[in-house]
Enzyme design. Structure first.
Site: not given
Lengths: 414, 414
Positions: A189, A200, A414
């Site tokens: 992923k 990574t 957010s």
């Protein structure tokens, strides 16, 4: 998180590949509601007794609790089997002492459910940084995960580990040793916070090879260097990057010994799986519309070749030019110049694909802007830079920088 | 170039400042049609005999012909006056041997028109890379530029050097030495391809101070280190970055001697002009909507403090979070972790303005997401990171990363 409804235009046409069954591994995945709803977010892989586990990890000084935990367990006694657990939605990074506590609770629950030593339970967490991981949501699901373990569950596992990924990523290879087949299957992923010089993202590779842990570790580390350490989406490095490779030893092929032709063949197959997975990560780069291969040749040293390739592959101005399908080789010159590596303006040559654009310190006399502009319309752009000073080379892979990247990241949390 | 019609929201409210007349310097600017139409694109400044010239320049290995030419002329005999010429629209970088030829043609024409030794003609070019500079368009305008030279022409000069800038940039200061005033006035251009560790962009500073070239050079180099070398818009480094400071010696104040209190006072004033100009460059950063100050304290060494500040200030994920007014401190932790500098997760503290968000390896117990989110709505964001390991510090300035940056750069050249 900004909702990205559409799959990357660079996703493989055929969808998720058919991966081979690896003897000695079973997979399970389900919805634990760690953060997301309406999708799977945990996966478990159980490995048979004797399975050896190798890995490479982020070098970040703020790496997550799970990474620290995995690193110390790699070479432990393999006789009693092993398990790999991953959750998405929460990275359990920068969560203070509670981070390690959460890892302990999860590994303890898996250990007790599967009857495997805690020292052989490897976990990863990916998602938002700095929020406490609600581990109870996970520990209450371990028995259900155990009940779902299947030899052909790897596709579900690949889906459960996704975060901002727009498609699940898998690759496989086979190699024949002593007339018998060895199979390799991997999943990964990754989409943003991708940069070279570390393992990574999350990558899990499974093989039925018979191989000592130290030999596997050596091959995995070497292959990482030319695959996952050569990709970048945005020059930012995750705190959770983990690559784990597990070999069950269930093949009927003979053991792979260090330094043999068989080890070379196995390395080539392993590297091909890792290269394909690393490319899939770039092709799902946040906002990516172009897959870009940066080939640097003729550098004074391997370190310089890597510096120059990295400088080009990370340059926002090179990446926005590619997004705009603009053969703006001036920005490539800029990126070579700022890299800190030895370079001589008058010896540089730059090609977009086969179109020679610049040589001898200037635009090529035969340069056709039309040919270059037409080449830039491709999905896969090869940018070739010869430094003209030596024989060292490095290839890196990246994607373009688009409005999509801004949209995804300007309000992720957010 | 993408047309950006609107002025940066971070531009100074009062417009271009009233800069003082610097005795011994005259300015001129006009339209030469180098690349743009309908705007001025060349400027000339003539300096009286005795004027000393100092400078700092990009360290790019692919720097432009004009930069190479200026670097070798800095300390040459100042008795016969000097001139500074700048064109916008074409950077004359990576233009092979024709680049140096164009610089030669332009300096020759200015030398012959003004009667100043060619060794004292400093030129800069800014704009597109890799296209031949049509120097005839410039040399035919030198006499007209000479005819227009005026002591109060600095505003016109500031406008003529703009490329993707959305406003002209100027700053000034005064310092009293021996009861007499010394004046400093500066102009700058810059908006993209801005990164630390070099001079930066184009900056011209004029003063009437009496000062030896070596003393001025030392003060300019020191001030560059904490001003222009501490800003970044996009981590990309120009091939044309040039800062030139010229002192005419026309003041009635006594000479500034190295190591004196007067030199310190002059340094403070010079640094304030350079700091203001460097901030204006960031405030006109391509697509910028927020001015961001990254204050790193408590690092183990000055080099580590700079590495961490630079890693945060250049992180696309930190910059997109700020664009989205998201107090995403997890991304700040990530940027500290990847910097390569010494850091201990459990000793870090992170503040947005005065809002303490993280300490002791985790979110602060008193953290108010509401207070942090409200702070992020400001135009000027201060991001404070204490490493907790030592006494070294570094402050850098950057801007957010927005759709505006992509719009400007995805088809700058096409």
């Amino acid at each position: 998180m900004a909702k990205i409804e559409s799959v990357s235009p660079l996703a493989p046409v055929g969808g998720f590949p058919d991966l081979p069954i690896i003897d000695g591994v079973t997979f399970s995945s389900l919805e634990a509601g760690v953060r997301y709803t309406g999708r799977t977010d945990v996966m478990l892989a159980e490995l048979c007794p004797g399975s050896v586990v190798a890995g490479t990890f982020t070098t970040s000084s703020t790496r997550s609790a799970a990474v620290l935990d995995c690193q110390k367990k790699l070479g432990s006694d393999a006789s009693g089997g092993a398990a790999i657990f991953v959750n998405s939605g929460n990275s359990n990074a920068f969560t203070g002492k509670s981070g390690l506590e959460a890892v302990g609770k999860i590994t303890e629950a898996i250990s007790s459910s599967l009857g495997i030593n805690e020292n052989r339970i490897f976990t990863s967490s990916t998602g938002v940084i700095g929020e406490p991981l609600k581990w109870e949501r996970i520990t209450t699901k371990i028995d259900a995960l155990k009940a779902g373990l299947q030899p052909d569950g790897i596709t579900g596992a690949a889906k459960a580990i996704m975060t901002t990924d727009t498609f699940a990523k898998g690759a496989s290879a086979e190699v024949t040793v002593g007339g018998e087949k060895i199979k390799i299957a991997g999943i990964a992923k990754g989409s943003g916070m991708i940069a070279p010089d570390m393992a990574t993202m999350l990558v899990y590779i499974f093989t039925d090879a018979k191989i000592a842990q130290s030999v596997l570790q050596d091959l995995v580390s070497r292959a990482t260097n030319t695959t996952f350490n050569c990709i970048t989406v945005d020059s930012d490095t995750s705190t959770s990057d983990t690559l784990i490779a597990a070999a069950t030893g269930c093949t009927s092929a003979p053991e792979i010994l260090a330094g043999t032709p068989e080890a070379n063949n196995f390395f080539t197959a392993l590297q091909s799986v890792m290269l394909e997975l690393s490319h899939l990560v770039v092709k799902d780069g946040e906002g990516a519309t172009k897959f870009v291969e940066v080939q640097v040749t003729g550098a004074s040293s391997d370190a310089d070749a890597r510096k120059i390739a990295s400088s080009i592959a990370n340059s926002p101005l090179v990446k926005t030019a590619i997004a705009g399908e603009d053969p703006n080789w001036g920005r490539v010159v800029m990126a070579v110049g700022k890299s800190g590596a030895a370079a001589d303006r008058d010896l540089l040559s730059i090609r977009f694909g086969d179109v020679l654009v610049a040589e001898n310190g200037w635009v090529s006399p035969n340069y056709s802007e039309e040919a270059a502009a037409s080449y830039m319309k491709n999905d896969h752009i090869i940018l070739r830079v010869d430094i003209g000073l030596g024989a060292s080379q490095c290839t890196m892979w990246t994607c373009d920088l688009t409005h999509g990247y801004i949209t995804i990241n300007a309000d992720y949390r957010s």
